[in-house]
Design a protein around this motif. Sequence first.
Motif, PDB file in Angstrom:
ATOM      1  N   GLY A   1       0.785  -1.231   0.000  1.00  0.00           N
ATOM      2  CA  GLY A   1       0.000   0.000   0.000  1.00  0.00           C
ATOM      3  C   GLY A   1       0.818   1.283   0.000  1.00  0.00           C
ATOM      4  O   GLY A   1       0.282   2.368  -0.171  1.00  0.00           O
ATOM      5  N   VAL A   2       2.122   1.177   0.189  1.00  0.00           N
ATOM      6  CA  VAL A   2       2.986   2.352   0.187  1.00  0.00           C
ATOM      7  C   VAL A   2       3.187   2.815  -1.256  1.00  0.00           C
ATOM      8  O   VAL A   2       3.293   1.994  -2.168  1.00  0.00           O
ATOM      9  CB  VAL A   2       4.350   2.032   0.841  1.00  0.00           C
ATOM     10  N   GLU A   3       3.217   4.140  -1.451  1.00  0.00           N
ATOM     11  CA  GLU A   3       3.404   4.692  -2.785  1.00  0.00           C
ATOM     12  C   GLU A   3       4.614   5.612  -2.813  1.00  0.00           C
ATOM     13  O   GLU A   3       4.959   6.236  -1.813  1.00  0.00           O
ATOM     14  CB  GLU A   3       2.167   5.472  -3.229  1.00  0.00           C
ATOM     15  N   ILE A   4       5.244   5.688  -3.982  1.00  0.00           N
ATOM     16  CA  ILE A   4       6.320   6.653  -4.239  1.00  0.00           C
ATOM     17  C   ILE A   4       5.813   7.539  -5.363  1.00  0.00           C
ATOM     18  O   ILE A   4       5.474   7.049  -6.439  1.00  0.00           O
ATOM     19  CB  ILE A   4       7.625   5.937  -4.660  1.00  0.00           C
ATOM     20  N   TRP A   5       5.737   8.850  -5.093  1.00  0.00           N
ATOM     21  CA  TRP A   5       5.232   9.802  -6.072  1.00  0.00           C
ATOM     22  C   TRP A   5       6.398  10.574  -6.668  1.00  0.00           C
ATOM     23  O   TRP A   5       7.212  11.145  -5.949  1.00  0.00           O
ATOM     24  CB  TRP A   5       4.262  10.778  -5.419  1.00  0.00           C
ATOM     25  N   LEU A   6       6.441  10.604  -7.998  1.00  0.00           N
ATOM     26  CA  LEU A   6       7.518  11.286  -8.712  1.00  0.00           C
ATOM     27  C   LEU A   6       6.963  12.494  -9.459  1.00  0.00           C
ATOM     28  O   LEU A   6       5.886  12.423 -10.039  1.00  0.00           O
ATOM     29  CB  LEU A   6       8.185  10.318  -9.693  1.00  0.00           C
ATOM     30  N   LYS A   7       7.731  13.566  -9.456  1.00  0.00           N
ATOM     31  CA  LYS A   7       7.257  14.824 -10.043  1.00  0.00           C
ATOM     32  C   LYS A   7       7.601  14.977 -11.514  1.00  0.00           C
ATOM     33  O   LYS A   7       7.242  15.967 -12.129  1.00  0.00           O
ATOM     34  CB  LYS A   7       7.830  16.010  -9.271  1.00  0.00           C
ATOM     35  N   SER A   8       8.277  14.015 -12.100  1.00  0.00           N
ATOM     36  CA  SER A   8       8.714  14.128 -13.498  1.00  0.00           C
ATOM     37  C   SER A   8       7.557  14.445 -14.432  1.00  0.00           C
ATOM     38  O   SER A   8       6.508  13.811 -14.381  1.00  0.00           O
ATOM     39  CB  SER A   8       9.382  12.835 -13.948  1.00  0.00           C
ATOM     40  N   HIS A   9       7.789  15.409 -15.298  1.00  0.00           N
ATOM     41  CA  HIS A   9       6.766  15.842 -16.240  1.00  0.00           C
ATOM     42  C   HIS A   9       6.585  14.820 -17.351  1.00  0.00           C
ATOM     43  O   HIS A   9       7.553  14.269 -17.868  1.00  0.00           O
ATOM     44  CB  HIS A   9       7.186  17.189 -16.834  1.00  0.00           C
ATOM     45  N   LEU A  10       5.348  14.562 -17.703  1.00  0.00           N
ATOM     46  CA  LEU A  10       5.042  13.732 -18.863  1.00  0.00           C
ATOM     47  C   LEU A  10       4.389  14.626 -19.901  1.00  0.00           C
ATOM     48  O   LEU A  10       3.503  15.403 -19.588  1.00  0.00           O
ATOM     49  CB  LEU A  10       4.090  12.598 -18.482  1.00  0.00           C
ATOM     50  N   THR A  11       4.832  14.519 -21.124  1.00  0.00           N
ATOM     51  CA  THR A  11       4.290  15.383 -22.167  1.00  0.00           C
ATOM     52  C   THR A  11       3.191  14.671 -22.942  1.00  0.00           C
ATOM     53  O   THR A  11       3.276  13.469 -23.183  1.00  0.00           O
ATOM     54  CB  THR A  11       5.396  15.842 -23.140  1.00  0.00           C
ATOM     55  N   SER A  12       2.161  15.411 -23.296  1.00  0.00           N
ATOM     56  CA  SER A  12       1.073  14.820 -24.084  1.00  0.00           C
ATOM     57  C   SER A  12       1.401  14.851 -25.574  1.00  0.00           C
ATOM     58  O   SER A  12       0.639  14.378 -26.397  1.00  0.00           O
ATOM     59  CB  SER A  12      -0.239  15.549 -23.810  1.00  0.00           C
ATOM     60  N   ASN A  13       2.585  15.409 -25.921  1.00  0.00           N
ATOM     61  CA  ASN A  13       3.004  15.475 -27.326  1.00  0.00           C
ATOM     62  C   ASN A  13       3.626  14.168 -27.807  1.00  0.00           C
ATOM     63  O   ASN A  13       3.774  13.959 -29.005  1.00  0.00           O
ATOM     64  CB  ASN A  13       4.031  16.602 -27.532  1.00  0.00           C
ATOM     65  N   GLU A  14       4.031  13.305 -26.875  1.00  0.00           N
ATOM     66  CA  GLU A  14       4.657  12.028 -27.225  1.00  0.00           C
ATOM     67  C   GLU A  14       3.869  10.893 -26.598  1.00  0.00           C
ATOM     68  O   GLU A  14       3.300  11.037 -25.521  1.00  0.00           O
ATOM     69  CB  GLU A  14       6.074  11.948 -26.633  1.00  0.00           C
ATOM     70  N   ARG A  15       3.868   9.755 -27.269  1.00  0.00           N
ATOM     71  CA  ARG A  15       3.237   8.579 -26.671  1.00  0.00           C
ATOM     72  C   ARG A  15       4.031   8.181 -25.428  1.00  0.00           C
ATOM     73  O   ARG A  15       5.240   8.396 -25.365  1.00  0.00           O
ATOM     74  CB  ARG A  15       3.217   7.435 -27.674  1.00  0.00           C
ATOM     75  N   LEU A  16       3.352   7.584 -24.475  1.00  0.00           N
ATOM     76  CA  LEU A  16       4.019   7.214 -23.219  1.00  0.00           C
ATOM     77  C   LEU A  16       5.257   6.370 -23.457  1.00  0.00           C
ATOM     78  O   LEU A  16       6.298   6.599 -22.855  1.00  0.00           O
ATOM     79  CB  LEU A  16       3.055   6.456 -22.301  1.00  0.00           C
ATOM     80  N   GLU A  17       5.159   5.384 -24.336  1.00  0.00           N
ATOM     81  CA  GLU A  17       6.291   4.475 -24.535  1.00  0.00           C
ATOM     82  C   GLU A  17       7.485   5.133 -25.201  1.00  0.00           C
ATOM     83  O   GLU A  17       8.562   4.563 -25.223  1.00  0.00           O
ATOM     84  CB  GLU A  17       5.865   3.224 -25.314  1.00  0.00           C
ATOM     85  N   GLU A  18       7.313   6.334 -25.722  1.00  0.00           N
ATOM     86  CA  GLU A  18       8.418   7.057 -26.352  1.00  0.00           C
ATOM     87  C   GLU A  18       9.123   8.002 -25.376  1.00  0.00           C
ATOM     88  O   GLU A  18      10.140   8.597 -25.730  1.00  0.00           O
ATOM     89  CB  GLU A  18       7.894   7.865 -27.551  1.00  0.00           C
TER      90      GLU A  18
END
Length: 120
Positions: free
Chosen positions: A69-86
């Motif tokens: 149940g423990v979580e690690i939250w990361l602040k790294s930005h994800l861009t909607s201009n690229e597919r997730l796998e890229e």
Amino acid sequence: MERLAFTELNDSRDTLSFLKFYLERVIDEVEAVYFLMGEDETLPYRRRAPERYKDRVMNFPISVRGKNGVEIWLKSHLTSNERLEEQLIVNEVLDIVGFPTLNREQTILDKVKKHSVGNQ
């Protein structure tokens, strides 16, 4: 329901080291990894936390959850201009937690190319 989440600080310079450090210490076994592509997706998941000593609120687009149940939250930005796998950070996080990289189903054109090359 209360949950324990370890959050990366806004001025953090090394997301991957932060993840590795806490992954080894607070998560028994990784159950899931979540990637959110923008604030409108982040809000419903309640992955927001007040910044230390400030009134602003931070969003955490990447979350790693353990079976405990423990979580690690990361602040790294994800861009909607690229597919997730890229996106490099997506593949690096998956590699660290031991999950396979994202592999969406090939397009029909990719399948045709592969099939025609194999039959020549």
